[in-house]
Design a protein around this motif. Structure first.
Motif, PDB file in Angstrom:
ATOM      1  N   ASN A   3     154.397  98.324  74.770  1.00  0.00           N
ATOM      2  CA  ASN A   3     153.868  99.683  74.893  1.00  0.00           C
ATOM      3  C   ASN A   3     154.190 100.522  73.663  1.00  0.00           C
ATOM      4  OD1 ASN A   3     152.702  99.353  77.439  1.00  0.00           O
ATOM      5  ND2 ASN A   3     154.658  99.683  78.441  1.00  0.00           N
ATOM      6  N   LYS A   4     155.387 100.351  73.147  1.00  0.00           N
ATOM      7  CA  LYS A   4     155.805 101.092  71.962  1.00  0.00           C
ATOM      8  C   LYS A   4     154.916 100.728  70.765  1.00  0.00           C
ATOM      9  CE  LYS A   4     159.981 101.792  69.219  1.00  0.00           C
ATOM     10  NZ  LYS A   4     161.400 101.454  69.125  1.00  0.00           N
ATOM     11  N   THR A   5     154.621  99.451  70.615  1.00  0.00           N
ATOM     12  CA  THR A   5     153.767  98.995  69.519  1.00  0.00           C
ATOM     13  C   THR A   5     152.350  99.543  69.660  1.00  0.00           C
ATOM     14  OG1 THR A   5     155.070  96.965  69.391  1.00  0.00           O
ATOM     15  CG2 THR A   5     152.938  96.957  68.284  1.00  0.00           C
ATOM     16  N   MET A   6     151.826  99.553  70.878  1.00  0.00           N
ATOM     17  CA  MET A   6     150.488 100.101  71.098  1.00  0.00           C
ATOM     18  C   MET A   6     150.441 101.597  70.769  1.00  0.00           C
ATOM     19  SD  MET A   6     148.828  98.316  74.449  1.00  0.00           S
ATOM     20  CE  MET A   6     150.280  98.228  75.490  1.00  0.00           C
ATOM     21  N   ALA A   7     151.496 102.323  71.145  1.00  0.00           N
ATOM     22  CA  ALA A   7     151.543 103.762  70.871  1.00  0.00           C
ATOM     23  C   ALA A   7     151.588 104.028  69.370  1.00  0.00           C
ATOM     24  CB  ALA A   7     152.749 104.386  71.564  1.00  0.00           C
ATOM     25  N   LYS A  26     143.596  96.079  78.606  1.00  0.00           N
ATOM     26  CA  LYS A  26     143.873  94.726  79.096  1.00  0.00           C
ATOM     27  C   LYS A  26     145.186  94.626  79.851  1.00  0.00           C
ATOM     28  CE  LYS A  26     144.020  91.586  75.987  1.00  0.00           C
ATOM     29  NZ  LYS A  26     143.884  90.578  74.925  1.00  0.00           N
ATOM     30  N   SER A  27     146.133  95.502  79.538  1.00  0.00           N
ATOM     31  CA  SER A  27     147.470  95.369  80.117  1.00  0.00           C
ATOM     32  C   SER A  27     147.459  95.733  81.604  1.00  0.00           C
ATOM     33  CB  SER A  27     148.478  96.249  79.375  1.00  0.00           C
ATOM     34  OG  SER A  27     148.209  97.599  79.598  1.00  0.00           O
ATOM     35  N   ALA A  28     148.328  95.069  82.336  1.00  0.00           N
ATOM     36  CA  ALA A  28     148.419  95.293  83.780  1.00  0.00           C
ATOM     37  C   ALA A  28     149.112  96.621  84.093  1.00  0.00           C
ATOM     38  CB  ALA A  28     149.168  94.144  84.435  1.00  0.00           C
ATOM     39  N   ASP A  29     150.182  96.899  83.362  1.00  0.00           N
ATOM     40  CA  ASP A  29     150.895  98.168  83.589  1.00  0.00           C
ATOM     41  C   ASP A  29     150.491  99.155  82.492  1.00  0.00           C
ATOM     42  OD1 ASP A  29     152.172  96.776  81.536  1.00  0.00           O
ATOM     43  OD2 ASP A  29     154.104  97.727  81.949  1.00  0.00           O
ATOM     44  N   ARG A  30     149.780 100.173  82.878  1.00  0.00           N
ATOM     45  CA  ARG A  30     149.285 101.157  81.917  1.00  0.00           C
ATOM     46  C   ARG A  30     150.306 102.285  81.788  1.00  0.00           C
ATOM     47  NH1 ARG A  30     143.183 100.592  83.645  1.00  0.00           N
ATOM     48  NH2 ARG A  30     142.802  98.631  82.575  1.00  0.00           N
ATOM     49  N   ASN A 107     141.709 110.835  78.939  1.00  0.00           N
ATOM     50  CA  ASN A 107     142.466 110.047  79.899  1.00  0.00           C
ATOM     51  C   ASN A 107     141.960 108.608  79.835  1.00  0.00           C
ATOM     52  OD1 ASN A 107     144.094 109.170  81.922  1.00  0.00           O
ATOM     53  ND2 ASN A 107     142.951 110.120  83.561  1.00  0.00           N
ATOM     54  N   PHE A 108     142.831 107.719  79.386  1.00  0.00           N
ATOM     55  CA  PHE A 108     142.447 106.330  79.221  1.00  0.00           C
ATOM     56  C   PHE A 108     142.999 105.447  80.342  1.00  0.00           C
ATOM     57  CE2 PHE A 108     142.860 108.316  75.056  1.00  0.00           C
ATOM     58  CZ  PHE A 108     141.564 108.204  74.627  1.00  0.00           C
ATOM     59  N   ALA A 109     143.623 106.053  81.342  1.00  0.00           N
ATOM     60  CA  ALA A 109     144.274 105.287  82.397  1.00  0.00           C
ATOM     61  C   ALA A 109     143.285 104.682  83.387  1.00  0.00           C
ATOM     62  CB  ALA A 109     145.270 106.160  83.149  1.00  0.00           C
ATOM     63  N   SER A 110     142.084 105.207  83.480  1.00  0.00           N
ATOM     64  CA  SER A 110     141.138 104.697  84.484  1.00  0.00           C
ATOM     65  C   SER A 110     140.389 103.477  84.003  1.00  0.00           C
ATOM     66  CB  SER A 110     140.146 105.774  84.862  1.00  0.00           C
ATOM     67  OG  SER A 110     139.597 106.385  83.745  1.00  0.00           O
TER      68      SER A 110
END
Length: 110
Positions: A3-7, A26-30, A107-110
């Motif tokens: 997550n840190k790398t993606m951020a 793609k990740s399961a935990d957003r 919002n990119f969570a959906s």
């Protein structure tokens, strides 16, 4: 990818943003941290494009105002670096001066 790398990657050019976005989808935990930094970096990218276009028009009309585009370019680089530092520290902190404009807009969570 963590997550840190993606951020962090979200702030590294538009290609980095697209890669981070696709990995996030793609990740399961957003993680909300990645979502936050994706929004901040997208807002900064959009704002810098808009300012770049506006300043190119102004500079084409008044060439002596070229220094304004240099100031905007340096400011964009500073904001990108501040965003990378906040993402590296895993803090959901808005970019100075402009970050509040983008909070809650994307919002990119959906």
């Amino acid at each position: 990818m963590s997550n840190k790398t993606m951020a962090i990657l979200a702030y590294v050019t538009i290609i980095g943003w697209v890669v981070a976005y696709l990995q996030y989808k793609k990740s399961a935990d957003r993680n909300p941290l990645v979502n936050y930094h994706l929004g901040q970096s997208l807002g900064l990218i959009i704002l810098s494009f808009i300012l770049g276009i506006a300043l190119s028009v102004v500079v084409s009309l008044v060439p002596t105002l070229y220094f304004l585009s240099l100031i905007v370019s340096v400011a964009t680089l500073v904001f990108l670096l501040l965003g990378i530092v906040a993402a590296n520290n895993e803090v959901s902190k808005p970019l100075p001066l402009i970050g509040k404009l983008f909070e809650g807009k994307f919002n990119f969570a959906s």
